[in-house]
Motif scaffolding. Sequence first.
Motif, PDB file in Angstrom:
ATOM      1  N   ARG A   7       0.828  -1.206   0.000  1.00 34.27           N
ATOM      2  CA  ARG A   7       0.000   0.000   0.000  1.00 34.27           C
ATOM      3  C   ARG A   7       0.863   1.257   0.000  1.00 34.27           C
ATOM      4  O   ARG A   7       0.598   2.221  -0.727  1.00 34.27           O
ATOM      5  CB  ARG A   7      -0.943  -0.008   1.207  1.00 34.27           C
ATOM      6  N   ALA A  10       2.660   1.651  -3.353  1.00 36.60           N
ATOM      7  CA  ALA A  10       1.755   2.177  -4.372  1.00 36.60           C
ATOM      8  C   ALA A  10       1.659   3.700  -4.272  1.00 36.60           C
ATOM      9  O   ALA A  10       1.716   4.410  -5.289  1.00 36.60           O
ATOM     10  CB  ALA A  10       0.376   1.544  -4.228  1.00 36.60           C
ATOM     11  N   ILE A  14       2.944   6.529  -7.032  1.00 35.85           N
ATOM     12  CA  ILE A  14       2.101   7.624  -7.512  1.00 35.85           C
ATOM     13  C   ILE A  14       2.821   8.954  -7.338  1.00 35.85           C
ATOM     14  O   ILE A  14       2.858   9.793  -8.251  1.00 35.85           O
ATOM     15  CB  ILE A  14       0.750   7.637  -6.768  1.00 35.85           C
ATOM     16  N   ASP A 101     -15.515   4.674  -4.338  1.00 29.78           N
ATOM     17  CA  ASP A 101     -14.769   5.449  -5.335  1.00 29.78           C
ATOM     18  C   ASP A 101     -15.650   5.956  -6.482  1.00 29.78           C
ATOM     19  O   ASP A 101     -15.523   7.106  -6.906  1.00 29.78           O
ATOM     20  CB  ASP A 101     -13.623   4.605  -5.886  1.00 29.78           C
ATOM     21  N   ASP A 149     -10.546   4.249  -8.116  1.00 29.64           N
ATOM     22  CA  ASP A 149      -9.684   4.314  -6.939  1.00 29.64           C
ATOM     23  C   ASP A 149      -8.326   4.923  -7.284  1.00 29.64           C
ATOM     24  O   ASP A 149      -7.848   5.837  -6.600  1.00 29.64           O
ATOM     25  CB  ASP A 149      -9.499   2.913  -6.357  1.00 29.64           C
ATOM     26  N   TRP A 150      -7.709   4.436  -8.351  1.00 30.52           N
ATOM     27  CA  TRP A 150      -6.398   4.953  -8.737  1.00 30.52           C
ATOM     28  C   TRP A 150      -6.462   6.396  -9.216  1.00 30.52           C
ATOM     29  O   TRP A 150      -5.588   7.212  -8.892  1.00 30.52           O
ATOM     30  CB  TRP A 150      -5.781   4.063  -9.819  1.00 30.52           C
ATOM     31  N   ARG A 153      -6.779   8.583  -6.162  1.00 33.27           N
ATOM     32  CA  ARG A 153      -5.510   8.655  -5.434  1.00 33.27           C
ATOM     33  C   ARG A 153      -4.539   9.616  -6.113  1.00 33.27           C
ATOM     34  O   ARG A 153      -3.852  10.392  -5.449  1.00 33.27           O
ATOM     35  CB  ARG A 153      -4.884   7.269  -5.323  1.00 33.27           C
ATOM     36  N   VAL A 154      -4.471   9.548  -7.433  1.00 34.45           N
ATOM     37  CA  VAL A 154      -3.592  10.453  -8.184  1.00 34.45           C
ATOM     38  C   VAL A 154      -4.030  11.900  -7.981  1.00 34.45           C
ATOM     39  O   VAL A 154      -3.204  12.798  -7.744  1.00 34.45           O
ATOM     40  CB  VAL A 154      -3.594  10.089  -9.682  1.00 34.45           C
TER      41      VAL A 154
END
Length: 230
Positions: A7, A10, A14, A101, A149-150, A153-154
């Motif tokens: 986690r 990741a 990013i 998300d 989700d990604w 996060r970005v």
Amino acid sequence: MVSLFKRYIALLLIFIGIVFLWNTLFVYPLKIFVVFMHEVSHGLAAIVTGGRIVEIQINPQQGGHALTQGGSRFWTLTAGYLGSLLWGGLILLLAARTHLDKAISVLIGLGMVAISIGFGESTFTYLFGIGFGVVLLAVGFFLPEGVNDWILRVIGVTSCLYAILDIKSDVLDRSHLRSDARMLSEMTGIPTEVWGGLWILIAIGLTLWFLYLAGKPTTDAQPTATEEEL
């Protein structure tokens, strides 16, 4: 332990990717999004302290303004930098620690479209606010939870990073005569560098805290029975 490590790795990837692509077209829309949220934060602070939003405007040079009426000038000025940081941190935490998300993407998209239509005061504000909002709506409705989700996060990591660099730029660049830090200095008599330094410390601390919380597991691992009770 391995899952926890993955986690944080990741999030680190990013962060590195955003830094590496910082001056590219890939990150540019995310920077404008942070500017948009910066100005929205000014407006929300005015509303919370008894004022109202007159107009919100952003431009292609990553600048903008929020014209407000009434409310606390101190909190309205303060809310810009820290507001965009808090929005970024909230988006990051919701993406990392919930399974909402798709709903979050839709809500952000709806908010951007509504604010742009209601308070936008330039062609670029309309085009970007509505365009970015519609993209997020499409992402939320049509793409899988994992993709949302990604993306969130970005957006969250970029917002936190840009907020820190935005404060640093406005404080050190004397050409920014009407920066939030400069106007707050004129109002309080406290030097611009003091406000900038305080905000940078808060921003760095909050960013590290957000990253720490985002990397933590959402639930504690439950023990698994390996033997039958005799």
